[in-house]
Design a protein around this motif. Sequence first.
Motif, PDB file in Angstrom:
ATOM      1  N   ASN A 157     -46.014   8.183  -1.259  1.00 46.43           N
ATOM      2  CA  ASN A 157     -46.551   9.096  -2.275  1.00 46.43           C
ATOM      3  C   ASN A 157     -48.060   8.988  -2.305  1.00 46.43           C
ATOM      4  N   SER A 158     -48.713  10.137  -2.415  1.00 49.15           N
ATOM      5  CA  SER A 158     -50.179  10.159  -2.456  1.00 49.15           C
ATOM      6  C   SER A 158     -50.678   9.954  -3.887  1.00 49.15           C
ATOM      7  N   VAL A 159     -51.835   9.300  -4.018  1.00 46.64           N
ATOM      8  CA  VAL A 159     -52.443   9.169  -5.344  1.00 46.64           C
ATOM      9  C   VAL A 159     -52.847  10.540  -5.879  1.00 46.64           C
ATOM     10  N   MET A 160     -52.984  11.532  -4.985  1.00 42.29           N
ATOM     11  CA  MET A 160     -53.333  12.892  -5.415  1.00 42.29           C
ATOM     12  C   MET A 160     -52.127  13.599  -6.037  1.00 42.29           C
ATOM     13  N   ASN A 161     -50.946  13.069  -5.792  1.00 46.39           N
ATOM     14  CA  ASN A 161     -49.736  13.644  -6.380  1.00 46.39           C
ATOM     15  C   ASN A 161     -49.380  12.944  -7.691  1.00 46.39           C
ATOM     16  N   TYR A 162     -49.505  11.618  -7.701  1.00 44.15           N
ATOM     17  CA  TYR A 162     -49.191  10.818  -8.896  1.00 44.15           C
ATOM     18  C   TYR A 162     -50.329   9.834  -9.125  1.00 44.15           C
ATOM     19  N   HIS A 163     -51.007   9.973 -10.248  1.00 44.56           N
ATOM     20  CA  HIS A 163     -52.181   9.146 -10.525  1.00 44.56           C
ATOM     21  C   HIS A 163     -51.783   7.673 -10.694  1.00 44.56           C
ATOM     22  N   PRO A 164     -52.502   6.756 -10.048  1.00 46.22           N
ATOM     23  CA  PRO A 164     -52.143   5.330 -10.116  1.00 46.22           C
ATOM     24  C   PRO A 164     -52.109   4.740 -11.526  1.00 46.22           C
ATOM     25  N   LYS A 165     -52.962   5.238 -12.427  1.00 44.80           N
ATOM     26  CA  LYS A 165     -52.997   4.654 -13.770  1.00 44.80           C
ATOM     27  C   LYS A 165     -51.686   4.913 -14.511  1.00 44.80           C
ATOM     28  N   GLU A 166     -50.988   5.995 -14.160  1.00 50.88           N
ATOM     29  CA  GLU A 166     -49.706   6.313 -14.794  1.00 50.88           C
ATOM     30  C   GLU A 166     -48.550   5.583 -14.126  1.00 50.88           C
ATOM     31  N   ILE A 167     -48.593   5.483 -12.802  1.00 51.05           N
ATOM     32  CA  ILE A 167     -47.540   4.766 -12.079  1.00 51.05           C
ATOM     33  C   ILE A 167     -47.655   3.267 -12.315  1.00 51.05           C
ATOM     34  N   LEU A 168     -48.877   2.783 -12.470  1.00 52.61           N
ATOM     35  CA  LEU A 168     -49.134   1.355 -12.716  1.00 52.61           C
ATOM     36  C   LEU A 168     -48.333   0.844 -13.917  1.00 52.61           C
ATOM     37  N   VAL A 169     -48.492   1.491 -15.061  1.00 54.06           N
ATOM     38  CA  VAL A 169     -47.807   1.014 -16.268  1.00 54.06           C
ATOM     39  C   VAL A 169     -46.295   1.181 -16.155  1.00 54.06           C
ATOM     40  N   THR A 170     -45.867   2.206 -15.433  1.00 54.32           N
ATOM     41  CA  THR A 170     -44.431   2.413 -15.242  1.00 54.32           C
ATOM     42  C   THR A 170     -43.850   1.296 -14.380  1.00 54.32           C
ATOM     43  N   CYS A 171     -44.588   0.867 -13.356  1.00 54.90           N
ATOM     44  CA  CYS A 171     -44.152  -0.245 -12.508  1.00 54.90           C
ATOM     45  C   CYS A 171     -43.987  -1.524 -13.326  1.00 54.90           C
ATOM     46  N   VAL A 172     -44.934  -1.770 -14.206  1.00 53.86           N
ATOM     47  CA  VAL A 172     -44.878  -2.981 -15.033  1.00 53.86           C
ATOM     48  C   VAL A 172     -43.696  -2.909 -15.996  1.00 53.86           C
ATOM     49  N   TYR A 173     -43.498  -1.732 -16.595  1.00 52.20           N
ATOM     50  CA  TYR A 173     -42.390  -1.577 -17.553  1.00 52.20           C
ATOM     51  C   TYR A 173     -41.031  -1.757 -16.860  1.00 52.20           C
ATOM     52  N   LEU A 174     -40.869  -1.132 -15.693  1.00 52.85           N
ATOM     53  CA  LEU A 174     -39.607  -1.265 -14.954  1.00 52.85           C
ATOM     54  C   LEU A 174     -39.408  -2.704 -14.495  1.00 52.85           C
ATOM     55  N   SER A 175     -40.468  -3.340 -14.028  1.00 49.43           N
ATOM     56  CA  SER A 175     -40.384  -4.734 -13.599  1.00 49.43           C
ATOM     57  C   SER A 175     -39.957  -5.640 -14.756  1.00 49.43           C
ATOM     58  N   SER A 176     -40.460  -5.350 -15.955  1.00 45.66           N
ATOM     59  CA  SER A 176     -40.085  -6.141 -17.131  1.00 45.66           C
ATOM     60  C   SER A 176     -38.582  -6.085 -17.369  1.00 45.66           C
ATOM     61  N   LYS A 177     -38.005  -4.914 -17.171  1.00 46.10           N
ATOM     62  CA  LYS A 177     -36.556  -4.762 -17.341  1.00 46.10           C
ATOM     63  C   LYS A 177     -35.793  -5.525 -16.259  1.00 46.10           C
ATOM     64  N   VAL A 178     -36.199  -5.305 -15.006  1.00 51.32           N
ATOM     65  CA  VAL A 178     -35.476  -5.894 -13.870  1.00 51.32           C
ATOM     66  C   VAL A 178     -35.556  -7.423 -13.895  1.00 51.32           C
ATOM     67  N   GLU A 179     -36.726  -7.950 -14.253  1.00 47.27           N
ATOM     68  CA  GLU A 179     -36.924  -9.396 -14.287  1.00 47.27           C
ATOM     69  C   GLU A 179     -36.527 -10.008 -15.636  1.00 47.27           C
ATOM     70  N   GLU A 180     -35.908  -9.188 -16.502  1.00 41.89           N
ATOM     71  CA  GLU A 180     -35.385  -9.638 -17.794  1.00 41.89           C
ATOM     72  C   GLU A 180     -36.454 -10.245 -18.703  1.00 41.89           C
TER      73      GLU A 180
END
Length: 332
Positions: free
Chosen positions: A94-117
Amino acid sequence: MFPTSTQKKYWMFADENDLTHLREKTNAAFIEKYGGNMTAEQKEQYFLSDIEERTLLKFYELQLRDFCKRFSPPMPRATIATALHYFKRFYLRNSVMNYHPKEILVTCVYLSSKVEEFNVSISQFVANLKGDREKASDIVLNNELLLMQQLNYNLTVHNPFRPVEGLMIDIKTRYSSLDNPERLRPHIDDFLEKVFLTDSVLLYAPSQIALAAILHAASKISANLDNYVTDILFSREHLAGIIEAVRKIRSMAKSIDIPNKEVVKALEKKLDKCRNQENNPDSEIYKKRMQEMLDEDDLHDNEKYAKLIQDQAANDEKILGVNRIHSTSSAI
């Protein structure tokens, strides 16, 4: 186990050239799709190059790490490491021009929090963010499914922390020549923090990264673990490949580039112009699309409700019919 994991099967690559080729392909595909009738020169001026994308991503990896380190309550290091894994994986295709990193960044952290309990609610999570928290909550929740889809639902990540513990126990048990192995700890932790800012996690097994961290730490305290590696840990036939992998991992951790702030500012201005507005929460196109989706959901819910009422009315009619028959029978 790592050898049979989706991480090894789908998210490990032969070398850095493979990663470079994949990133170049992703960048070219976006430009081809949205470049229209632009000339090559116009495209170069308007869109980010794959190298410029990579510079921005390095900056946002640092932002991700720093956000996690400031997080309240304190975030476990496995959660941080997994979030960085997700972030790296997402932007391979995925290109940063399609999905801005600042938005995907926080989503990655939130999903990781769930997966890692690491259990935090969405309200607790966005409390760690600056600005409009309701908007941040919407962005995270709207992107969560997208992130999982782009990760092919391969959410389990094998990090090097457990292999480090295994090696530390083995050193304490079988290699008495090293006095007080716990002296290695601070240097191991420092090395692993750097490793997650490189592509090592996409190229080398967690056990190889763990060994590189321990050997790096040993060099920092002027200890020698050569005999442990050559005489105890590995057989001679496997030694050459292991030594080369460790050398490359240590080299990558040593040569981390910190993007220049002025360069990043210029690239972000360029990104604001060339990003896909359909995925920009501040754009009218995005807001209209979200409203249409909500309207469709409302329509679908209304149709379901109408059908439920219709079914209930039909059921009531059947019950009334049965009651009439019983009443007639009783009268007779």
